[in-house]
Design a protein around this motif. Sequence first.
Motif, PDB file in Angstrom:
ATOM      1  N   ASP A   1     -10.354 -66.280 -37.874  1.00 54.92           N
ATOM      2  CA  ASP A   1     -11.208 -67.340 -38.417  1.00 54.92           C
ATOM      3  C   ASP A   1     -12.581 -67.380 -37.744  1.00 54.92           C
ATOM      4  O   ASP A   1     -13.318 -68.365 -37.880  1.00 54.92           O
TER       5      ASP A   1
ATOM      6  N   GLU B   1     -14.029 -77.917 -42.305  1.00 53.57           N
ATOM      7  CA  GLU B   1     -14.256 -76.476 -42.167  1.00 53.57           C
ATOM      8  C   GLU B   1     -15.386 -75.967 -43.046  1.00 53.57           C
ATOM      9  O   GLU B   1     -16.209 -75.163 -42.613  1.00 53.57           O
TER      10      GLU B   1
ATOM     11  N   VAL C   1     -18.113 -74.172 -40.521  1.00 53.11           N
ATOM     12  CA  VAL C   1     -18.170 -72.719 -40.371  1.00 53.11           C
ATOM     13  C   VAL C   1     -19.595 -72.193 -40.517  1.00 53.11           C
ATOM     14  O   VAL C   1     -20.108 -71.514 -39.618  1.00 53.11           O
TER      15      VAL C   1
END
Length: 263
Positions: free
Chosen positions: A109, A215, A219
Motif C-alpha cells: 500500500d 484513504e 494517499v
Amino acid sequence: MSTDLAPVARTAAEDAGDYLRERFVDGTTDAEYGTTDVKAHADREAERRIVDHLRAEFPDHAITAEESGHHEGDGDYRWVVDGLDGTNNFAAGIPTFGVSVAAVDADTDAPAAAAVSLPALDDTYVAVRDGGVTHNGESVSVTDGETPPVEAGTVAFVIGHPVVYDGPGRENADEIRWELGQTAKRCIQTWAPVVHWALLSRGGLDGFVCLHPDEREQVPGELLATEAGCRRRSEGPLSAFAPTGEAAEELLATAVSVREPLD
C-alpha cells in the motif's frame, strides 16, 4: 514502474476534471442531498471516466473508488480514486473541489504515483515516488527558503469519516482545530483535502494535520507532501506534515494534547 503510472494518472484526472469544470460552469450540479452527505450526479460520471482510463491501460490492476467500490485485480498496483473531492462545494457553487487518482503498491500500500486535478483553477499536480512533484509541468517544493515559524503560518486540518459521523469525536475534532488555530496564525478546516494538499506541495500552506483521514484523499496527499519536501510526524490516528521536522512536531504535539480516543 511508478514513472509509467504517472502519465495515466494525469490523463485520467484531467479528463474527469475537464468534465467537472464544464458541469460546474454551466450549472449542471444536480445532486441528492442527505443529512450526512451529498451525492452529485457528476461525481459518478467523473469516476466512471477515470475507471475506464485505468481499465484500458492496466486491466489487471485493482481499483478502489469512492462511488463504485472495489474492482478486483491481481496486478502489482492498486488504484485509489476520488472522482470529486469536495462534493458539497461543487454542488453549492463553491470552486474548491478536485479530482485525485493514485496508485499504491498492491502488497504494501505504499504510494507510487498520484495526480490531482483542480478543475476550477485549471491546475494539475503530479507526484511520483522518489521523483518529486510538478504543478502544471513545473517542479515545485513546499518551501522557497522562506519558511515561516508555526505561529505565523496557515495550516489545514482534515478529519475522516470515522470522526465525521461520531458525535463526541466530532466535538473533539473541533477542540483540536481550535488549538491548532491558537498555535498557528490560522487553521483551515478542509472539506476538499486534495485541494489543500496540492497547495501545501508548492508552499501555499505551511502545514497539514490529519485525524483518522480517508484513504482516497490521504494517499495522493501524503505523496504530494513528502515528495515536495514535507516532514511527517505521527501518533496513532494523528499525523502532521510541515516543511521542517520541528514544525511538524509542534503541530502534532498541539493536536495530541487535546485528542481523545473514539469510542
